[in-house]
Design an enzyme around this catalytic site. Structure first.
Site, PDB file in Angstrom:
ATOM      1  N   SER A  32      23.820  55.146   2.331  1.00  0.00           N
ATOM      2  CA  SER A  32      25.234  54.907   2.842  1.00  0.00           C
ATOM      3  C   SER A  32      25.461  55.843   4.098  1.00  0.00           C
ATOM      4  CB  SER A  32      26.151  54.686   1.627  1.00  0.00           C
ATOM      5  OG  SER A  32      26.400  56.363   1.456  1.00  0.00           O
ATOM      6  N   LYS A  33      26.648  55.749   4.482  1.00  0.00           N
ATOM      7  CA  LYS A  33      27.207  56.561   5.518  1.00  0.00           C
ATOM      8  C   LYS A  33      27.422  58.012   5.187  1.00  0.00           C
ATOM      9  CE  LYS A  33      29.464  53.644   8.753  1.00  0.00           C
ATOM     10  NZ  LYS A  33      30.006  52.625   8.344  1.00  0.00           N
TER      11      LYS A  33
END
Ligand code: GLU
Length: 482
Positions: free
Chosen positions: A247-248
């Site tokens: 994820s980010k």
């Protein structure tokens, strides 16, 4: 490949964000399969969620795929344009009786869900609307009561032979009578995907294994629509180094970010290819034609793949060293110009020299930025000395100055400014002084480049040329006096 026909695969992203590395990996595997087995790779933009789909995101998907060179066959299919077919398929299923209208309202369903939870039971739709008489259904439809369409999941087991996971089986009793059409007559994902995949003649559905739980429902739909089943392949998820879903939080996850960092598309593709596939042995660095050559379903892996940014950087370094200089040059030149190291005209004028420089610097570079950073000393009059290099190799300024003076003399007296004679001069100096060659080379490296990491000392001298090299040593001697 099914039925001996050419395989047809598709990449079907939802344009609700940027092209994620996971999406690019899925696109690549579909592409590789199609290219390897002489099939077709199609692109379908799944834009049925109007609220979340954006043109910007669709463009980012095109840009990312184009940058990577994952060209698609035929025109782009927009799922939203197929609404009429999705609805026609739902009607067809109503006619054959595979589905039924459900008038239960969201509030009622929510209430029943709550009750089930209170009883510690998993909620499952109890099919009450499937038991309504035909007259009642007709009366409620005529009265304009809203309804959804649900699929009547038959008894038994739904199973398939997954290209990655081999046999996967779901007991049908665990599959709820799922909705295929909402009360506003828009299709739910499973219907839209199956309807489109049938219409596009898709023979291999390859996607992330987060879709495994959708597959039994989709298989039921294929059967009810009387269409042959495609082969399914569910690719492993991609995790960060901490083992959690990528994820980010793990840093850049948009393909566009990597494009703008100056990464080579070939390196990105090679890195992505290893996220869930292995060509066997310890082979890792591959060009695109090699990947097509080596690609096989047997190499697809079940276990989650780990996204390691350091490995991506390493891979980029490998590709930097490998690609033709003609391909490397246009990727570096704009940055050289922006850094004001040279003008375009100067680079054109000294093309051979410039190509030799790129060839020299790329060996120790992982990114094009690394090349530009190392290139400064070959273009500029004045350089800065990296404090680390100074601390390490000019520790004793007097001794360094003494060795540099002697090196300057030996170099200036070398008749031909070529690697062999220059090496003979400096090694001769080391010998006459009774010191190791490194003792002479290291302070000289700092004087010439200001850096700790650089090509071999003779390569530097030849590339810089006599005048600039001697000038650099003179400036270093001034700096050492301070
Ligand atoms: N639009 C879906 C997604 O982006 C496609 C899934 C599929 O390949 O069937 O996850």
């Amino acid at each position: 490949m099914t039925n001996g026909t050419k395989p047809r695969l598709r990449f079907a992203p939802s344009p609700t964000g940027y092209l994620h590395v996971g999406g690019a990996r899925t696109a690549l595997f579909n592409w590789l399969y199609a290219r390897k087995f002489d099939g077709e790779f199609l692109l379908r933009i799944e834009d049925t969620d109007k609220a979340r789909s954006t043109d910007e995101s669709t463009r980012a998907i095109f840009d990312g795929l184009e940058w990577l060179g994952l060209n698609w066959d035929d025109g782009v299919v927009y799922q939203g344009a197929n609404l009429a077919r999705h609805q026609a398929d739902a009607r067809k299923l109503l006619e054959t009786g595979a589905v039924y209208r459900c008038f239960c309202t969201p509030a009622e369903l929510e209430e029943r869900r709550r009750e089930a939870t209170a009883r510690n039971e998993a909620f499952k739709y109890d099919r009450r609307c499937d038991r309504l008489s035909r007259e009642e259904v007709e009366r409620r439809v005529a009265a304009g009561e809203p309804y959804v369409i649900r699929f009547r999941v038959p008894e038994g087991t739904t199973e398939w032979n997954d290209l990655v996971h081999e046999r996967i089986a779901f007991p049908n009793k665990d599959i709820d009578d799922f909705v295929i059409l909402r009360s506003d007559a828009t299709p739910i994902y499973n219907l839209a995907v199956v309807s489109d995949d049938i219409a596009m003649g898709i023979t291999v559905v390859m996607r992330g294994d987060d879709h495994i739980s959708n597959t039994p429902k989709q298989i039921q739909l294929y059967r009810a629509l009387g269409a042959p089943l495609p082969t399914f392949a569910h690719l492993p998820m991609i995790h960060g180094l901490d083992g959690k879903k990528l994820s980010k939080r793990h840093g850049a996850t948009a393909v566009g970010d990597y494009q703008h960092y100056g990464l080579l598309p070939g390196a990105m593709l090679n890195f992505l290819a290893l996220l869930g596939w292995s060509p066997g042995g310890d082979r890792e660095v591959m060009t695109m034609p090699e990947m097509i050559e080596l690609f096989s379903v047997d190499g697809l892996q079940k276990k989650a793949a780990i996204f390691d940014p350091k490995k991506l950087e390493w891979m980029n370094g490998q590709h930097l060293s490998m690609i033709p200089l003609e391909e490397l040059e246009p990727r570096v030149t704009p940055a050289i110009i922006t850094a004001r190291l040279a003008t375009e005209e100067e680079l054109v004028e000294r093309r051979d020299w410039y190509f030799r420089l790129l060839d020299l610097l790329r060996v120790r570079s992982r990114t094009t930025d690394d090349i530009v950073r190392q290139a400064g000393p070959y273009f500029l009059e004045d350089i800065e000395y990296d404090p680390m290099a100074v601390a390490k190799n000019w520790k004793d300024p007097e001794e360094a100055a003494d060795l540099l003076r002697a090196s300057r003399e030996a170099l200036a007296g070398t008749t031909a400014w070529e690697s062999g004679p220059l090496e003979a001069s400096l090694r001769g100096l080391a010998e006459s002084r009774g010191v190791s060659a490194g003792k002479i080379f290291q302070p000289l490296r700092v004087a010439l480049t200001g850096l700790t990491v650089s090509p071999g000392i003779f390569e530097i001298l030849v590339q810089m040329g006599r005048d600039l090299s001697l000038k650099r040593i003179d400036k270093a001697l001034v700096a050492l006096k301070r």
